[in-house]
Design a protein around this motif. Structure first.
Motif, PDB file in Angstrom:
ATOM      1  N   SER A  50      25.871  46.059 -61.208  1.00 20.07           N
ATOM      2  CA  SER A  50      24.597  45.386 -61.471  1.00 20.07           C
ATOM      3  C   SER A  50      24.677  43.876 -61.261  1.00 20.07           C
ATOM      4  CB  SER A  50      24.150  45.672 -62.911  1.00 20.07           C
ATOM      5  OG  SER A  50      25.124  45.196 -63.838  1.00 20.07           O
ATOM      6  N   GLN A  51      25.843  43.348 -60.937  1.00 21.53           N
ATOM      7  CA  GLN A  51      26.008  41.910 -60.810  1.00 21.53           C
ATOM      8  C   GLN A  51      26.030  41.466 -59.344  1.00 21.53           C
ATOM      9  OE1 GLN A  51      29.651  41.308 -62.963  1.00 21.53           O
ATOM     10  NE2 GLN A  51      28.580  40.918 -64.895  1.00 21.53           N
ATOM     11  N   HIS A  52      25.740  40.169 -59.139  1.00 27.79           N
ATOM     12  CA  HIS A  52      25.844  39.494 -57.843  1.00 27.79           C
ATOM     13  C   HIS A  52      24.773  39.929 -56.843  1.00 27.79           C
ATOM     14  CE1 HIS A  52      30.290  39.781 -59.168  1.00 27.79           C
ATOM     15  NE2 HIS A  52      29.724  38.743 -59.741  1.00 27.79           N
ATOM     16  N   TRP A  53      23.629  40.381 -57.337  1.00 27.05           N
ATOM     17  CA  TRP A  53      22.506  40.705 -56.467  1.00 27.05           C
ATOM     18  C   TRP A  53      21.664  39.460 -56.245  1.00 27.05           C
ATOM     19  CZ3 TRP A  53      21.541  45.410 -54.143  1.00 27.05           C
ATOM     20  CH2 TRP A  53      22.329  46.486 -54.586  1.00 27.05           C
ATOM     21  N   PHE A  54      20.938  39.418 -55.139  1.00 26.41           N
ATOM     22  CA  PHE A  54      20.011  38.324 -54.863  1.00 26.41           C
ATOM     23  C   PHE A  54      18.813  38.852 -54.080  1.00 26.41           C
ATOM     24  CE2 PHE A  54      23.053  38.511 -51.410  1.00 26.41           C
ATOM     25  CZ  PHE A  54      22.305  38.306 -50.257  1.00 26.41           C
ATOM     26  N   VAL A  55      17.669  38.213 -54.258  1.00 25.72           N
ATOM     27  CA  VAL A  55      16.436  38.602 -53.588  1.00 25.72           C
ATOM     28  C   VAL A  55      15.703  37.342 -53.179  1.00 25.72           C
ATOM     29  CG1 VAL A  55      15.141  38.731 -55.761  1.00 25.72           C
ATOM     30  CG2 VAL A  55      14.331  39.994 -53.770  1.00 25.72           C
ATOM     31  N   GLY A  56      14.972  37.393 -52.042  1.00 24.13           N
ATOM     32  CA  GLY A  56      14.271  36.204 -51.590  1.00 24.13           C
ATOM     33  C   GLY A  56      13.187  36.519 -50.592  1.00 24.13           C
ATOM     34  N   ILE A  57      12.310  35.540 -50.399  1.00 21.37           N
ATOM     35  CA  ILE A  57      11.250  35.630 -49.389  1.00 21.37           C
ATOM     36  C   ILE A  57      11.283  34.352 -48.565  1.00 21.37           C
ATOM     37  CG2 ILE A  57       9.765  37.193 -50.684  1.00 21.37           C
ATOM     38  CD1 ILE A  57       8.151  34.767 -51.571  1.00 21.37           C
ATOM     39  N   GLN A  58      10.893  34.470 -47.278  1.00 22.17           N
ATOM     40  CA  GLN A  58      10.910  33.332 -46.373  1.00 22.17           C
ATOM     41  C   GLN A  58       9.710  33.402 -45.431  1.00 22.17           C
ATOM     42  OE1 GLN A  58      15.690  32.568 -45.823  1.00 22.17           O
ATOM     43  NE2 GLN A  58      14.707  34.036 -44.469  1.00 22.17           N
ATOM     44  N   TYR A  85      13.934  40.008 -48.339  1.00 21.98           N
ATOM     45  CA  TYR A  85      15.245  40.669 -48.315  1.00 21.98           C
ATOM     46  C   TYR A  85      15.776  40.885 -49.730  1.00 21.98           C
ATOM     47  CZ  TYR A  85      16.696  35.796 -48.935  1.00 21.98           C
ATOM     48  OH  TYR A  85      16.823  34.518 -49.394  1.00 21.98           O
ATOM     49  N   LEU A  86      16.676  41.856 -49.833  1.00 24.72           N
ATOM     50  CA  LEU A  86      17.414  42.159 -51.064  1.00 24.72           C
ATOM     51  C   LEU A  86      18.877  42.332 -50.671  1.00 24.72           C
ATOM     52  CD1 LEU A  86      17.618  43.034 -54.093  1.00 24.72           C
ATOM     53  CD2 LEU A  86      17.222  45.386 -53.291  1.00 24.72           C
ATOM     54  N   GLY A  87      19.794  41.633 -51.361  1.00 24.43           N
ATOM     55  CA  GLY A  87      21.204  41.697 -50.980  1.00 24.43           C
ATOM     56  C   GLY A  87      22.146  41.670 -52.166  1.00 24.43           C
ATOM     57  N   LYS A  88      23.424  41.840 -51.865  1.00 26.64           N
ATOM     58  CA  LYS A  88      24.467  41.823 -52.886  1.00 26.64           C
ATOM     59  C   LYS A  88      25.744  41.254 -52.272  1.00 26.64           C
ATOM     60  CE  LYS A  88      27.356  44.882 -55.731  1.00 26.64           C
ATOM     61  NZ  LYS A  88      27.331  44.039 -56.940  1.00 26.64           N
ATOM     62  N   TRP A  89      26.391  40.330 -53.037  1.00 23.22           N
ATOM     63  CA  TRP A  89      27.701  39.803 -52.627  1.00 23.22           C
ATOM     64  C   TRP A  89      28.785  40.730 -53.167  1.00 23.22           C
ATOM     65  CZ3 TRP A  89      27.928  36.413 -48.929  1.00 23.22           C
ATOM     66  CH2 TRP A  89      26.881  35.519 -48.736  1.00 23.22           C
ATOM     67  N   VAL A  94      32.067  38.044 -48.668  1.00 25.61           N
ATOM     68  CA  VAL A  94      31.410  39.144 -47.957  1.00 25.61           C
ATOM     69  C   VAL A  94      30.201  39.634 -48.742  1.00 25.61           C
ATOM     70  CG1 VAL A  94      31.692  41.463 -46.999  1.00 25.61           C
ATOM     71  CG2 VAL A  94      33.594  39.831 -46.924  1.00 25.61           C
ATOM     72  N   GLY A  95      29.074  39.777 -48.022  1.00 30.33           N
ATOM     73  CA  GLY A  95      27.858  40.297 -48.642  1.00 30.33           C
ATOM     74  C   GLY A  95      27.096  41.183 -47.679  1.00 30.33           C
ATOM     75  N   THR A  96      26.127  41.881 -48.224  1.00 30.45           N
ATOM     76  CA  THR A  96      25.279  42.736 -47.393  1.00 30.45           C
ATOM     77  C   THR A  96      23.848  42.628 -47.895  1.00 30.45           C
ATOM     78  OG1 THR A  96      24.965  44.981 -46.554  1.00 30.45           O
ATOM     79  CG2 THR A  96      25.642  44.766 -48.861  1.00 30.45           C
TER      80      THR A  96
END
Length: 450
Positions: A50-58, A85-89, A94-96
């Protein structure tokens, strides 16, 4: 006496050799100090799923360049674009992420058409290659990425007039960057694009790569859960320190065994020398050389023989006076010392008062005079403080003797102030008491009388 001096000289030489052995151990070595944790560059402690997730709009602009190229320049082909986008480190490097991109674009005929792109990317944060590992959240991230997805840019018209979406494979690439305003909020920017088959805009030969979309966008994002990865503390400095301490401890143990062995030899040597002096009848004369009392204390061996000396004196036998005190024949005994606590007129050990009882009894019984000299350690305190402190220590002994029945007129005290008579500073914090047949006033010259 020659044997005594020779033995003591040999003992001192052996001890100096042991001290030199101990000094070889580098006590001030920096490795003995408390270590500051450092972090490894290759290992991190991964968090929960559940940790190191990120979300954003551009939002930004995109431009289509395909084959055939068609009319118009790059600016004619530029249109607004949107990206979420929605991602995780997975690690700090390294992240995806999964991203959706779409809006309108100008095709080769400069006709505005809708498009959508869904793609998954693998990112590598190269910024971590140029900064030291730390548990602090970094401000900047700079991550090139490469991915793949599905896209479509036009709609096929079927013979019956209905529409069918035309999905095609797309290869995505670009550079993603972000700046952290807080540990959880950041600004982001991206320069990227994708390549697909020429049929993307419905114009050109299908089955061959040739259509491309490039975009530049800015936006905001949020870190979900714990935003940072915990780096692993480098254990190498602690392992080195532990190995050094083990080695140093072994050296100390060896030195301690040598000192213990030498101490046992010294004790046996002193016992033999005492036997020789006792046989030769010189133990009373040189017995003080064997005083093994601790610094700042006194076992008062002189008191044990004082009464027998007085008995010899009453029998008109004055041979008890030591040769070393022949220049002051009125002195009955080597002075008795009473040691005090630092900065106080208070004995280090109250059991010393028992010896004052004996001194008082002898002085009263034989009507002797008492000389008291108080002193302070010059290595601590000012001259004024040490003068007052030495006076207070003289008065302390005088009052204690007065309590035990010694007349005031039989006592005389002097203040020595701050002195450096002995190497050990606490040995200079004393009051020295001497008994006299008749107080020789010439001995008091140059001393300050209480």
């Amino acid at each position: 006496m020659l044997i005594t001096l020779l033995a003591l000289s040999m003992t001192a030489s052996a001890k100096n050799g042991l001290v030199d052995t101990l000094h070889q151990a580098p006590v001030d070595n920096p490795i003995l100090h408390r270590l500051t944790p450092t972090f490894t560059t290759d290992y991190v402690q991964l968090g929960k799923i559940s940790q190191h997730w990120f979300v954003g709009i551009q939002g930004g602009a995109s431009a289509f360049i395909g084959k055939p190229l068609g009319c118009g320049d790059l600016f004619d082909r530029t249109t607004p674009s949107f990206n979420a986008y929605l991602g995780k480190w997975l690690t700090p490097n390294v992240g995806t992420r999964l991203s959706f991109q779409g809006f309108k674009y100008m095709n080769s005929e400069l006709s505005k058409t809708s498009f959508q792109l869904v793609h998954a990317d693998l990112m590598y944060n190269v910024a971590n290659l140029f900064r030291r590992s730390s548990d602090n959240m970094p401000k900047w991230d700079f991550a090139p990425y490469l991915g793949a997805g599905l896209t479509h840019g036009y709609t096929d018209l079927l013979p019956d007039g209905s529409k069918e979406r035309n999905f095609q494979f797309a290869l995505t690439y670009g550079v993603y960057s972000r700046y952290h305003i807080t540990p959880h909020f950041f600004l982001s920017g991206e320069l990227g694009g994708f390549s697909t088959f020429r049929g993307f805009d419905g114009i050109g030969e299908r089955g061959k790569l040739g259509d491309n979309m490039f975009s530049l966008s800015l936006g905001i994002g949020v870190n979900l859960g714990n935003p940072g990865c915990k780096h692993v503390i480098d254990p190498i400095p602690y392992i080195n320190q532990n190995d050094y301490l083990l080695s140093y401890t072994e050296k100390l143990e060896k030195a301690n065994k040598l000192l213990t062995s030498q101490h046992n030899i010294d004790r046996k040597t002193l016992d033999e020398l005492k036997k020789i002096l006792e046989i030769e009848g010189l133990l009373d004369k040189y017995g003080y050389l064997f005083d093994d009392s601790e610094n700042g204390k006194n076992n008062y061996r002189g008191l044990l023989s004082l009464r027998s000396r007085m008995r010899n004196m009453n029998g008109d036998n004055h041979s008890f006076i030591p040769e070393s005190l022949a220049e002051t024949p009125n002195v009955l005994n080597i002075p008795i010392f009473f040691f005090f606590k630092l900065g106080k007129a208070e004995l280090t050990d109250n059991s010393q008062l028992i010896n004052l009882d004996e001194l008082a009894k002898v002085a009263i019984e034989h009507q002797l005079k008492v000389h008291i000299a108080g002193a302070a350690d010059s290595s601590t305190g000012s001259e004024n403080i040490n003068d007052k402190l030495s006076q207070a220590r003289t008065r302390f002994i005088a009052k204690e003797l007065q309590k035990r029945g010694v007349p005031t007129e039989k006592m005389k005290g002097v203040s020595l102030g701050g002195i450096k008579e002995y190497d050990n500073p606490k040995d200079n914090r004393y009051s020295k008491v001497s008994l006299y047949l008749e107080l020789d006033e010439q001995m008091m010259n140059g001393q300050k009388t209480e």
